[in-house]
Design a protein around this motif. Structure first.
Motif, PDB file in Angstrom:
ATOM      1  N   GLY A   1      -6.231   2.753   4.747  1.00  0.00           N
ATOM      2  CA  GLY A   1      -5.894   1.160   4.751  1.00  0.00           C
ATOM      3  C   GLY A   1      -6.621   0.472   5.836  1.00  0.00           C
ATOM      4  O   GLY A   1      -6.210  -0.407   6.864  1.00  0.00           O
TER       5      GLY A   1
ATOM      6  N   HIS B   1      -8.986  -1.885   6.714  1.00  0.00           N
ATOM      7  CA  HIS B   1      -9.270  -3.608   6.878  1.00  0.00           C
ATOM      8  C   HIS B   1     -10.312  -4.865   7.758  1.00  0.00           C
ATOM      9  O   HIS B   1     -10.208  -5.175   6.929  1.00  0.00           O
ATOM     10  CB  HIS B   1      -7.337  -4.863   6.442  1.00  0.00           C
ATOM     11  CG  HIS B   1      -7.174  -3.628   5.299  1.00  0.00           C
ATOM     12  ND1 HIS B   1      -7.222  -3.496   4.445  1.00  0.00           N
ATOM     13  CD2 HIS B   1      -5.613  -3.202   6.036  1.00  0.00           C
ATOM     14  CE1 HIS B   1      -5.777  -3.222   3.673  1.00  0.00           C
ATOM     15  NE2 HIS B   1      -5.305  -2.723   5.394  1.00  0.00           N
TER      16      HIS B   1
ATOM     17  N   ALA C   1      -3.061   2.242   7.598  1.00  0.00           N
ATOM     18  CA  ALA C   1      -1.947   2.769   7.288  1.00  0.00           C
ATOM     19  C   ALA C   1      -2.431   4.508   6.868  1.00  0.00           C
ATOM     20  O   ALA C   1      -1.719   5.075   6.226  1.00  0.00           O
ATOM     21  CB  ALA C   1      -2.702   3.110   5.432  1.00  0.00           C
TER      22      ALA C   1
END
Length: 225
Positions: A162, A164, A216
């Motif tokens: 995850g 980002h 994540a």
């Protein structure tokens, strides 16, 4: 990544389709190149050495490959293709989703990917050495292909973890570079047990990282650190 060892076809008339004969010869040549380079390095491996090891004629070799460099590229693609297939199977996530359409967390996904990568390298160390070690002696084109492979691994980790932000993506790039350096060192030393043993400490490092690599990151119980 593991494939059955290529066997030399029986001499004389064997009744096999030409396509099967060509495929068998090609696999033997690629295997011979990988094994010869594991012993002698890229520079020290001649076409003659490959021919002797594969048990094929010079004519057969040049029917399939333009040069040693062309053969190396084919062996490289075989090795990378097998490894990426392993990783793709390992990274597959359950298709089920909750009532909101959100897929459930998969805390074991990173573990499966790392295991597939390390086990894939250890399963065929000659091919692994070919694209992790000998690639740097094979010229700029091969090195560029190696960089693309590493970038695809970065993309996969960024997705799984995850990532980002730019900082998280950079952290994934450094993780991929570090993993590459460690596995290359162990392959060069023929330390396959040490190669596989990287799995748990790498996984624990990622799990202790908080959101360094991405939002994540999960513990095995599905909770965030």
């Amino acid at each position: 990544m593991t494939q059955p060892a290529a066997r030399q076809l029986p001499r004389g008339r064997h009744g096999l389709p030409r396509e099967q004969v060509i495929a068998s010869q090609r696999e033997r040549i690629l295997q011979a190149m990988a094994e010869a380079m594991a012993e002698n390095g890229y520079v020290g491996t001649s076409v003659a050495v490959i021919l002797k090891r594969a048990g094929v004629s010079r004519e057969t070799f040049y029917e399939q490959f333009r040069s040693k460099e062309d053969c190396f590229e084919a062996a490289y693609e075989r090795a990378v293709g097998g490894l990426l297939t392993r990783i793709a199977h390992a990274s597959a996530t359950p298709e089920t989703a909750d009532k909101n359409g959100t897929a459930p967390a998969d805390p074991d996904r990173m573990s499966r990917i790392l295991a597939a990568y390390l086990d894939g390298l250890a399963a065929e160390p000659a091919y692994a050495r070919l694209f992790l070690v000998e690639v740097y002696a094979a010229g700029s084109k091969a090195v560029a292909r190696r960089a693309l492979l590493q970038e695809s691994f970065v993309e996969l980790m960024a997705d799984v973890l995850g990532a980002h932000t730019e900082a998280q993506r950079f952290a994934c790039q450094t993780l991929a570079a570090g993993v590459s350096a460690m596995v290359t060192t162990r392959l060069a030393a023929d330390d396959l047990d040490g190669l596989r043993a990287l799995h748990q400490p790498l996984l624990e490092m990622v799990r202790r990282s908080g959101d360094l690599y991405g939002s994540a990151v999960l513990h095995p119980n599905g909770t965030r650190p």
